[in-house]
Structure formats: C-alpha cells, structure tokens
Design a protein around this motif. Structure first.
Motif, mmCIF file in Angstrom:
data_model
loop_
_atom_site.group_PDB
_atom_site.id
_atom_site.type_symbol
_atom_site.label_atom_id
_atom_site.label_comp_id
_atom_site.label_asym_id
_atom_site.label_seq_id
_atom_site.Cartn_x
_atom_site.Cartn_y
_atom_site.Cartn_z
ATOM 1 N N SER A 37 0.830 -1.209 0.000
ATOM 2 C CA SER A 37 0.000 0.000 0.000
ATOM 3 C C SER A 37 0.863 1.257 0.000
ATOM 4 O O SER A 37 0.514 2.254 -0.642
ATOM 5 C CB SER A 37 -0.952 -0.002 1.197
ATOM 6 O OG SER A 37 -0.250 0.039 2.409
ATOM 7 N N SER A 71 2.138 1.640 -3.549
ATOM 8 C CA SER A 71 1.030 2.078 -4.407
ATOM 9 C C SER A 71 0.779 3.564 -4.238
ATOM 10 O O SER A 71 0.551 4.277 -5.227
ATOM 11 C CB SER A 71 -0.241 1.294 -4.073
ATOM 12 O OG SER A 71 -0.055 -0.074 -4.284
ATOM 13 N N SER A 72 0.816 4.041 -3.003
ATOM 14 C CA SER A 72 0.653 5.478 -2.756
ATOM 15 C C SER A 72 1.745 6.272 -3.449
ATOM 16 O O SER A 72 1.484 7.315 -4.061
ATOM 17 C CB SER A 72 0.697 5.777 -1.255
ATOM 18 O OG SER A 72 -0.354 5.170 -0.588
ATOM 19 N N LEU A 112 1.152 8.990 -6.429
ATOM 20 C CA LEU A 112 1.645 10.360 -6.267
ATOM 21 C C LEU A 112 2.550 10.744 -7.424
ATOM 22 O O LEU A 112 2.459 11.867 -7.949
ATOM 23 C CB LEU A 112 2.383 10.500 -4.941
ATOM 24 C CG LEU A 112 2.815 11.897 -4.554
ATOM 25 C CD1 LEU A 112 1.602 12.806 -4.393
ATOM 26 C CD2 LEU A 112 3.615 11.852 -3.265
ATOM 27 N N LEU A 164 -5.549 7.897 -4.544
ATOM 28 C CA LEU A 164 -4.390 8.170 -3.690
ATOM 29 C C LEU A 164 -4.821 8.343 -2.236
ATOM 30 O O LEU A 164 -4.182 7.795 -1.325
ATOM 31 C CB LEU A 164 -3.642 9.410 -4.168
ATOM 32 C CG LEU A 164 -2.487 9.872 -3.278
ATOM 33 C CD1 LEU A 164 -1.372 8.833 -3.269
ATOM 34 C CD2 LEU A 164 -1.970 11.215 -3.739
ATOM 35 N N VAL A 172 -5.776 4.856 -0.865
ATOM 36 C CA VAL A 172 -4.608 3.988 -0.645
ATOM 37 C C VAL A 172 -3.745 4.522 0.500
ATOM 38 O O VAL A 172 -3.229 3.741 1.309
ATOM 39 C CB VAL A 172 -3.792 3.820 -1.948
ATOM 40 C CG1 VAL A 172 -2.494 3.090 -1.706
ATOM 41 C CG2 VAL A 172 -4.611 3.078 -2.989
ATOM 42 N N ALA A 173 -3.604 5.835 0.588
ATOM 43 C CA ALA A 173 -2.812 6.415 1.682
ATOM 44 C C ALA A 173 -3.481 6.158 3.033
ATOM 45 O O ALA A 173 -2.807 5.832 4.016
ATOM 46 C CB ALA A 173 -2.618 7.911 1.454
ATOM 47 N N SER A 174 -4.800 6.286 3.092
ATOM 48 C CA SER A 174 -5.493 5.991 4.350
ATOM 49 C C SER A 174 -5.411 4.506 4.674
ATOM 50 O O SER A 174 -5.289 4.114 5.835
ATOM 51 C CB SER A 174 -6.944 6.466 4.306
ATOM 52 O OG SER A 174 -7.643 5.793 3.290
ATOM 53 N N SER A 178 -2.893 2.674 3.933
ATOM 54 C CA SER A 178 -1.518 2.505 4.418
ATOM 55 C C SER A 178 -1.438 2.785 5.913
ATOM 56 O O SER A 178 -0.745 2.076 6.646
ATOM 57 C CB SER A 178 -0.556 3.428 3.683
ATOM 58 O OG SER A 178 -0.460 3.107 2.344
#
Length: 150
Positions: free
Chosen positions: A39, A42-43, A47, A86, A89-91, A93
């Motif tokens: 993850s 992927s972020s 980005l 994004l 996926v960031a959340s 992560s």
C-alpha cells in the motif's frame, strides 16, 4: 498445526500448541507487513502519476503559474480519480501500519513470554536439548527464542 511443529523433539503437546500459536502470529505479522509495504508503494506510484500529469500539463500548455496548472488539473476527471484513489490507498496505508504494529507487538509479547517461561516448557532432559527446538524454529520460521531482544 504445522508439520514442523508436530515433529519437534523434546516438547510436549501444550508447548507445541504455544509454539504453533507463535508461528501463526509470526505469519500474520509478516503478511500484514507485506500489505503495508504494497500500500505504501502504491501510494508512492499514484503520487508520481499525479506529479507526472501536472508536469505534462505545465510543459505542453506553457502555463505561466502554478494556479493555472492546478485549475487545468482539477478540470480533468482522471486527476480526480487518481487523487481519490491516492487518498484511499494512503489511508489504507495508515490502517495497515497500525495493524502491522499491533500484530508485531502481539508476536513479540508471546515470544518474550516463551523465552521467560522456558523453564516451565522444557524440564529435565528436554531442558538440555531445547536448543535443538530453538534452532529448528530459527531455521524454518525465522523466530529467535534465544534472546529477548529483537
């Protein structure tokens, strides 16, 4: 129970169950760490995709300010989709990191408990041969029962 755990010498059934639980926690922690890494990567790539789109917009349209570039990017639906993806996926992560840390703590607590109470698990002749069990766990599952430190 894993075949390696069942065939461990110098251990009784209760010790095998505790060691099987330790191996299970190690595997859960390892899979959670992999999920966090995936993850996070992927972020990063999302980005980079957004950055590349902004760079191409600025390069091809000869925009004079960053505000014009953001206005141009906001008008494109693909950028919206990338930004939403994004954020998702960031959340994820962050959630995966918390889960990974929790599972790591549980694994290490059980590992430390086994090390501290090893005299209860291995007695008499098995106490002298416990290093063979420790060596097998180190070799097969990368679990260190020799020392408390990570």
């Amino acid at each position: 129970m894993d075949k390696v755990i069942i065939e461990l010498p110098y251990t009784d059934e209760s010790t095998k169950k505790v060691l099987a639980e330790l191996v299970k926690k190690k595997q859960k922690y390892a899979s959670s760490s992999r999920l966090f890494f995936i993850s996070l990567m992927s972020s990063f790539f999302l980005l980079m995709g957004i950055w590349y789109f902004g760079y191409q917009t600025l390069k091809h349209l000869q925009l004079s300010s960053i505000i014009e570039m953001f206005q141009m990017m906001i008008s494109d639906r693909w950028v919206y989709a990338l930004i939403i993806l994004l954020l998702f996926v960031a959340s994820w992560s962050v959630v995966a990191k918390r889960q990974s840390d929790k599972l790591e703590d549980e694994f290490h607590q059980l590992r430390i408990e086994i090390i501290e109470n090893s005299s209860d698990f291995w007695q008499d002749e098995s106490w002298e041969n416990r290093h063979k069990v420790f060596a097998q766990l180190q070799e097969k599952f990368d679990i260190n029962l020799y020392y408390i430190s990570k």
